[in-house]
Design a protein around this motif. Structure first.
Motif, PDB file in Angstrom:
ATOM      1  N   ILE A  68      -5.552  -0.826   4.794  1.00 11.16           N
ATOM      2  CA  ILE A  68      -6.525  -1.775   5.330  1.00 11.16           C
ATOM      3  C   ILE A  68      -6.856  -2.840   4.285  1.00 11.16           C
ATOM      4  O   ILE A  68      -6.896  -4.039   4.569  1.00 11.16           O
ATOM      5  CB  ILE A  68      -7.797  -1.033   5.782  1.00 11.16           C
ATOM      6  CG1 ILE A  68      -7.464  -0.121   6.965  1.00 11.16           C
ATOM      7  CG2 ILE A  68      -8.900  -2.016   6.152  1.00 11.16           C
ATOM      8  CD1 ILE A  68      -8.576   0.824   7.359  1.00 11.16           C
ATOM      9  N   VAL A  69      -7.057  -2.398   3.048  1.00  9.01           N
ATOM     10  CA  VAL A  69      -7.402  -3.317   1.968  1.00  9.01           C
ATOM     11  C   VAL A  69      -6.249  -4.279   1.663  1.00  9.01           C
ATOM     12  O   VAL A  69      -6.461  -5.398   1.201  1.00  9.01           O
ATOM     13  CB  VAL A  69      -7.806  -2.520   0.705  1.00  9.01           C
ATOM     14  CG1 VAL A  69      -7.944  -3.421  -0.512  1.00  9.01           C
ATOM     15  CG2 VAL A  69      -9.119  -1.795   0.952  1.00  9.01           C
ATOM     16  N   ALA A  70      -5.014  -3.847   1.943  1.00  5.13           N
ATOM     17  CA  ALA A  70      -3.830  -4.642   1.605  1.00  5.13           C
ATOM     18  C   ALA A  70      -3.853  -6.030   2.218  1.00  5.13           C
ATOM     19  O   ALA A  70      -3.296  -6.981   1.649  1.00  5.13           O
ATOM     20  CB  ALA A  70      -2.560  -3.911   2.041  1.00  5.13           C
ATOM     21  N   VAL A  71      -4.470  -6.183   3.388  1.00  5.98           N
ATOM     22  CA  VAL A  71      -4.488  -7.483   4.065  1.00  5.98           C
ATOM     23  C   VAL A  71      -5.090  -8.560   3.165  1.00  5.98           C
ATOM     24  O   VAL A  71      -4.656  -9.716   3.161  1.00  5.98           O
ATOM     25  CB  VAL A  71      -5.268  -7.389   5.391  1.00  5.98           C
ATOM     26  CG1 VAL A  71      -5.343  -8.748   6.067  1.00  5.98           C
ATOM     27  CG2 VAL A  71      -4.608  -6.375   6.321  1.00  5.98           C
ATOM     28  N   VAL A  72      -6.089  -8.177   2.389  1.00  7.91           N
ATOM     29  CA  VAL A  72      -6.741  -9.121   1.486  1.00  7.91           C
ATOM     30  C   VAL A  72      -6.173  -9.040   0.072  1.00  7.91           C
ATOM     31  O   VAL A  72      -5.887 -10.063  -0.562  1.00  7.91           O
ATOM     32  CB  VAL A  72      -8.267  -8.869   1.439  1.00  7.91           C
ATOM     33  CG1 VAL A  72      -8.935  -9.782   0.409  1.00  7.91           C
ATOM     34  CG2 VAL A  72      -8.880  -9.073   2.818  1.00  7.91           C
ATOM     35  N   VAL A  73      -5.970  -7.811  -0.413  1.00  8.66           N
ATOM     36  CA  VAL A  73      -5.627  -7.607  -1.821  1.00  8.66           C
ATOM     37  C   VAL A  73      -4.175  -7.975  -2.128  1.00  8.66           C
ATOM     38  O   VAL A  73      -3.890  -8.583  -3.168  1.00  8.66           O
ATOM     39  CB  VAL A  73      -5.902  -6.146  -2.235  1.00  8.66           C
ATOM     40  CG1 VAL A  73      -5.389  -5.869  -3.644  1.00  8.66           C
ATOM     41  CG2 VAL A  73      -7.395  -5.853  -2.156  1.00  8.66           C
ATOM     42  N   MET A  74      -3.244  -7.630  -1.230  1.00  4.83           N
ATOM     43  CA  MET A  74      -1.832  -7.850  -1.530  1.00  4.83           C
ATOM     44  C   MET A  74      -1.489  -9.324  -1.750  1.00  4.83           C
ATOM     45  O   MET A  74      -0.804  -9.661  -2.733  1.00  4.83           O
ATOM     46  CB  MET A  74      -0.950  -7.241  -0.438  1.00  4.83           C
ATOM     47  CG  MET A  74       0.533  -7.320  -0.763  1.00  4.83           C
ATOM     48  SD  MET A  74       1.558  -6.475   0.462  1.00  4.83           S
ATOM     49  CE  MET A  74       3.193  -6.901  -0.174  1.00  4.83           C
ATOM     50  N   PRO A  75      -1.915 -10.251  -0.884  1.00  5.11           N
ATOM     51  CA  PRO A  75      -1.628 -11.672  -1.165  1.00  5.11           C
ATOM     52  C   PRO A  75      -2.223 -12.137  -2.492  1.00  5.11           C
ATOM     53  O   PRO A  75      -1.602 -12.946  -3.203  1.00  5.11           O
ATOM     54  CB  PRO A  75      -2.267 -12.391   0.024  1.00  5.11           C
ATOM     55  CG  PRO A  75      -2.293 -11.381   1.122  1.00  5.11           C
ATOM     56  CD  PRO A  75      -2.553 -10.082   0.435  1.00  5.11           C
ATOM     57  N   LEU A  76      -3.424 -11.644  -2.835  1.00  6.41           N
ATOM     58  CA  LEU A  76      -4.045 -12.037  -4.102  1.00  6.41           C
ATOM     59  C   LEU A  76      -3.240 -11.523  -5.283  1.00  6.41           C
ATOM     60  O   LEU A  76      -3.032 -12.244  -6.278  1.00  6.41           O
ATOM     61  CB  LEU A  76      -5.484 -11.503  -4.170  1.00  6.41           C
ATOM     62  CG  LEU A  76      -6.479 -12.123  -3.181  1.00  6.41           C
ATOM     63  CD1 LEU A  76      -7.827 -11.433  -3.294  1.00  6.41           C
ATOM     64  CD2 LEU A  76      -6.612 -13.620  -3.425  1.00  6.41           C
ATOM     65  N   LEU A  77      -2.765 -10.278  -5.199  1.00  8.45           N
ATOM     66  CA  LEU A  77      -1.960  -9.707  -6.280  1.00  8.45           C
ATOM     67  C   LEU A  77      -0.629 -10.445  -6.415  1.00  8.45           C
ATOM     68  O   LEU A  77      -0.146 -10.679  -7.533  1.00  8.45           O
ATOM     69  CB  LEU A  77      -1.717  -8.220  -6.031  1.00  8.45           C
ATOM     70  CG  LEU A  77      -2.931  -7.306  -6.196  1.00  8.45           C
ATOM     71  CD1 LEU A  77      -2.601  -5.898  -5.714  1.00  8.45           C
ATOM     72  CD2 LEU A  77      -3.386  -7.270  -7.654  1.00  8.45           C
ATOM     73  N   LEU A  78      -0.039 -10.812  -5.290  1.00  4.26           N
ATOM     74  CA  LEU A  78       1.214 -11.581  -5.341  1.00  4.26           C
ATOM     75  C   LEU A  78       0.984 -12.942  -5.982  1.00  4.26           C
ATOM     76  O   LEU A  78       1.834 -13.432  -6.735  1.00  4.26           O
ATOM     77  CB  LEU A  78       1.785 -11.749  -3.932  1.00  4.26           C
ATOM     78  CG  LEU A  78       2.428 -10.506  -3.304  1.00  4.26           C
ATOM     79  CD1 LEU A  78       2.795 -10.771  -1.852  1.00  4.26           C
ATOM     80  CD2 LEU A  78       3.655 -10.072  -4.084  1.00  4.26           C
ATOM     81  N   LEU A  79      -0.156 -13.537  -5.691  1.00  9.84           N
ATOM     82  CA  LEU A  79      -0.483 -14.823  -6.303  1.00  9.84           C
ATOM     83  C   LEU A  79      -0.587 -14.690  -7.818  1.00  9.84           C
ATOM     84  O   LEU A  79      -0.123 -15.559  -8.567  1.00  9.84           O
ATOM     85  CB  LEU A  79      -1.801 -15.351  -5.727  1.00  9.84           C
ATOM     86  CG  LEU A  79      -2.278 -16.720  -6.232  1.00  9.84           C
ATOM     87  CD1 LEU A  79      -1.282 -17.804  -5.849  1.00  9.84           C
ATOM     88  CD2 LEU A  79      -3.653 -17.040  -5.665  1.00  9.84           C
ATOM     89  N   PRO A 118       0.828  -1.206   0.000  1.00  8.43           N
ATOM     90  CA  PRO A 118       0.000   0.000   0.000  1.00  8.43           C
ATOM     91  C   PRO A 118       0.861   1.255   0.000  1.00  8.43           C
ATOM     92  O   PRO A 118       2.088   1.183   0.115  1.00  8.43           O
ATOM     93  CB  PRO A 118      -0.789  -0.136   1.306  1.00  8.43           C
ATOM     94  CG  PRO A 118       0.088  -0.959   2.189  1.00  8.43           C
ATOM     95  CD  PRO A 118       0.771  -1.933   1.274  1.00  8.43           C
ATOM     96  N   GLY A 119       0.208   2.391  -0.125  1.00  9.63           N
ATOM     97  CA  GLY A 119       0.935   3.656  -0.054  1.00  9.63           C
ATOM     98  C   GLY A 119       1.438   3.911   1.354  1.00  9.63           C
ATOM     99  O   GLY A 119       0.912   3.358   2.329  1.00  9.63           O
TER     100      GLY A 119
END
Length: 284
Positions: A107-118, A79-80
């Motif tokens: 806050i969104v990173a908790v869900v979005v970041m692992p998905l983007l890394l996947l 995130p920023g």
């Protein structure tokens, strides 16, 4: 790559940064986002749309080794950071929008970041190099605790929160600069091993992010001050968080190679953001 003291300093920095971010927020801020979500959502789409894609494209186009490609994508998916809020302020842009985007993306990173890394990092993994999605998710979730604590301090002790907010923002740049300087000093030999592709990746991620973030905001007719805020929020990632994720989630044997590119990115994004700020202040 980083000494034990520097790693402890980085961990402390992350806690102070997140508390400082929380100290700048109130429940009313989140209500305002719900009432007028257009700006924050455009920023969120730019943050998690452009940056992971740019990191992936640079890693592919420049032929980065798998470990360095993954570290670049980790930076692109974070995130920023509060550093973007400071540059937004100095550039006379929309600070309220910048702060709301930083909080929302964190806050969104908790869900979005692992998905983007996947999506983006899985093609760079092999039998010896795996992305520990569970550890990364845990690290991100733990970082929300000092954020919530900062919000509690803001709600109960406004004066203390104002000090904490300033300390959090300034310590972000100060400690990040210290890590860059000590990293270069202790690992000067790595400069000779740094390839043109690595420099291009470190410089390009932030610079292209600034440009595409501003372009998307302009296409969607966001006011000038908002365009600048979205540009900074897009291009300036939370580098300390990226470093912390790598240290906490990957084997120590990989740290030297994986930390170098995020440190280079942090150095060049601070330089390019400073130049962009001076240009925008000159233009008014």
């Amino acid at each position: 790559m980083l000494s034990g003291l520097e790693q402890a300093l980085l961990a402390l920095l992350l806690v102070v940064l997140m508390m400082g971010m929380g100290a700048s927020l109130t429940v009313a801020d989140f209500r305002a986002v719900l009432k007028t979500p257009r700006g924050p959502l455009i920023g969120l789409a730019s943050q998690y749309g452009w940056m992971p894609l740019i990191a992936f494209a640079l890693a592919r186009a420049l032929g980065l080794p798998n470990d360095q490609a993954i570290s670049l994508i980790i930076v692109g998916c974070t995130p920023g950071g509060t550093t973007s809020n400071l540059f937004t302020y100095y550039a006379r842009a929309d600070v309220a929008l910048s702060i709301s985007m930083t909080a929302l993306s964190t806050i969104v990173a908790v869900v979005v970041m692992p998905l983007l890394l996947l999506v983006y990092a899985s093609s760079f993994t092999d039998a010896a190099l795996k992305v520990p999605y569970g550890n990364i998710t845990t690290t991100l979730a733990v970082m929300l605790v000092p954020l919530a604590l900062g919000m509690v301090i803001r709600a109960r002790w406004a004066r203390a929160a104002a000090v904490l907010e300033k300390v959090g923002s300034l310590s972000g740049i100060g400690v990040l600069a210290l890590l860059i300087v000590t990293g270069l000093y202790h690992n000067g030999a790595l400069l000779a091993q740094t390839t043109p592709a690595m420099y291009a990746a470190a410089i390009g991620l932030g610079a292209i992010g600034f440009g595409l973030g501003y372009l998307l905001a302009a296409l969607l007719r966001v006011p000038q001050a908002g365009r600048r805020a979205i540009a900074f929020e897009t291009g300036i990632q939370n580098s300390p968080l990226a470093l912390g994720i790598i240290l906490a989630s990957f084997p120590a044997a990989l740290h030297e190679r994986m930390l170098w590119l995020p440190l280079l990115y942090a150095l060049f994004v601070l330089l390019s953001a400073s130049l962009l700020t001076l240009w925008w202040r000159f233009r008014g």
